[in-house]
Design a protein around this motif. Structure first.
Motif, PDB file in Angstrom:
ATOM      1  N   GLN A   9      -5.877   4.577   7.688  1.00  0.00           N
ATOM      2  CA  GLN A   9      -6.591   4.079   6.523  1.00  0.00           C
ATOM      3  C   GLN A   9      -5.638   4.062   5.344  1.00  0.00           C
ATOM      4  N   SER A  10      -5.959   3.204   4.382  1.00  0.00           N
ATOM      5  CA  SER A  10      -5.205   3.228   3.133  1.00  0.00           C
ATOM      6  C   SER A  10      -6.161   2.990   1.975  1.00  0.00           C
ATOM      7  N   ILE A  11      -5.683   3.386   0.787  1.00  0.00           N
ATOM      8  CA  ILE A  11      -6.509   3.245  -0.406  1.00  0.00           C
ATOM      9  C   ILE A  11      -5.586   3.020  -1.596  1.00  0.00           C
ATOM     10  N   TYR A  12      -6.054   2.226  -2.544  1.00  0.00           N
ATOM     11  CA  TYR A  12      -5.318   2.037  -3.793  1.00  0.00           C
ATOM     12  C   TYR A  12      -5.771   3.104  -4.776  1.00  0.00           C
ATOM     13  N   SER A  16       0.279   7.325 -10.553  1.00  0.00           N
ATOM     14  CA  SER A  16       1.668   7.165 -10.103  1.00  0.00           C
ATOM     15  C   SER A  16       1.850   7.731  -8.699  1.00  0.00           C
ATOM     16  N   ALA A  17       2.842   7.199  -7.998  1.00  0.00           N
ATOM     17  CA  ALA A  17       3.155   7.694  -6.659  1.00  0.00           C
ATOM     18  C   ALA A  17       3.557   9.164  -6.706  1.00  0.00           C
ATOM     19  N   THR A  18       4.217   9.574  -7.770  1.00  0.00           N
ATOM     20  CA  THR A  18       4.620  10.976  -7.921  1.00  0.00           C
ATOM     21  C   THR A  18       3.399  11.884  -7.997  1.00  0.00           C
ATOM     22  N   LEU A  19       2.400  11.473  -8.758  1.00  0.00           N
ATOM     23  CA  LEU A  19       1.175  12.267  -8.892  1.00  0.00           C
ATOM     24  C   LEU A  19       0.398  12.289  -7.576  1.00  0.00           C
ATOM     25  N   PRO A  76      10.943  11.284  -0.400  1.00  0.00           N
ATOM     26  CA  PRO A  76      10.082  11.042  -1.563  1.00  0.00           C
ATOM     27  C   PRO A  76       8.956  10.071  -1.181  1.00  0.00           C
ATOM     28  N   GLY A  77       7.724  10.485  -1.426  1.00  0.00           N
ATOM     29  CA  GLY A  77       6.569   9.644  -1.128  1.00  0.00           C
ATOM     30  C   GLY A  77       6.113   9.675   0.322  1.00  0.00           C
ATOM     31  N   LEU A  78       6.712  10.523   1.139  1.00  0.00           N
ATOM     32  CA  LEU A  78       6.363  10.556   2.561  1.00  0.00           C
ATOM     33  C   LEU A  78       6.376  11.992   3.089  1.00  0.00           C
ATOM     34  N   PRO A  97       4.423   2.713  -4.369  1.00  0.00           N
ATOM     35  CA  PRO A  97       4.024   2.127  -5.652  1.00  0.00           C
ATOM     36  C   PRO A  97       3.499   0.707  -5.432  1.00  0.00           C
ATOM     37  N   GLU A  98       2.399   0.394  -6.115  1.00  0.00           N
ATOM     38  CA  GLU A  98       1.794  -0.935  -6.008  1.00  0.00           C
ATOM     39  C   GLU A  98       1.160  -1.267  -7.348  1.00  0.00           C
ATOM     40  N   GLY A  99       1.675  -2.288  -8.016  1.00  0.00           N
ATOM     41  CA  GLY A  99       1.158  -2.636  -9.335  1.00  0.00           C
ATOM     42  C   GLY A  99       1.339  -1.457 -10.274  1.00  0.00           C
TER      43      GLY A  99
END
Length: 154
Positions: A9-12, A16-19, A76-78, A97-99
């Motif tokens: 699954q994914s969600i927007y 921030s990606a860091t948060l 980072p991010g994974l 990161p997206e938009g």
């Protein structure tokens, strides 16, 4: 290892990606969005660095099935946890990161070595597990977006 089942699954998330990554890797924040019946305990000190170990315990009275996990991939991010126990597999969390926000994808790939447990899971718990993963993403989204809206210190 070949996995017989994959739930993804994914969600927007409007943060921030860091948060978002911090919500996944901080043990206290993690317990704000994990299923309340699931407890994550460190083996030693809490960490999500490569090789770090933890236990995911399902809070079912008397049984408390446990999955032993090890961080097997970390960038980072994974974060990728590998599980051993009644499930064998990997739980992958990736922030992209997206938009103005982040696309968070959770991919749980696994197999259940015991045929009797596999049958029971497929008959009674597979649908509920998928729904729970979706609910966890929604709860994580709420935690991250609340923290991202000026409440980071709270």
């Amino acid at each position: 290892m070949e996995y017989s089942q994959v739930f993804e699954q994914s969600i927007y998330i409007n943060a921030s990606a860091t948060l978002v990554e911090r919500c996944i890797t901080d043990n206290q924040l993690m317990h704000l969005w994990l299923n309340p019946m699931l407890k994550c305990e460190p083996v030693g000190r809490w960490s999500t660095e490569l090789g770090a170990r933890s236990r995911f315990i399902i809070q079912i009275p008397l049984l408390q099935p446990t999955l032993e996990s090890t961080v097997v991939q970390r960038e980072p991010g994974l974060v990728v946890w590998e599980f051993q126990g009644f499930f064998q597999g990997r739980d992958r969390w990736e922030c992209q990161p997206e938009g103005n926000g982040t696309r968070l994808t959770n991919r749980f790939a696994f197999r259940i070595p015991n045929p009797l447990i596999a049958f029971g899971f497929n008959q009674f718990a597979a649908k509920m597990t998928k729904e729970d993963m979706e609910a966890q993403l929604r709860r994580l989204k709420n935690v991250a977006e609340r923290r991202g809206s000026g409440n980071a210190g709270r």
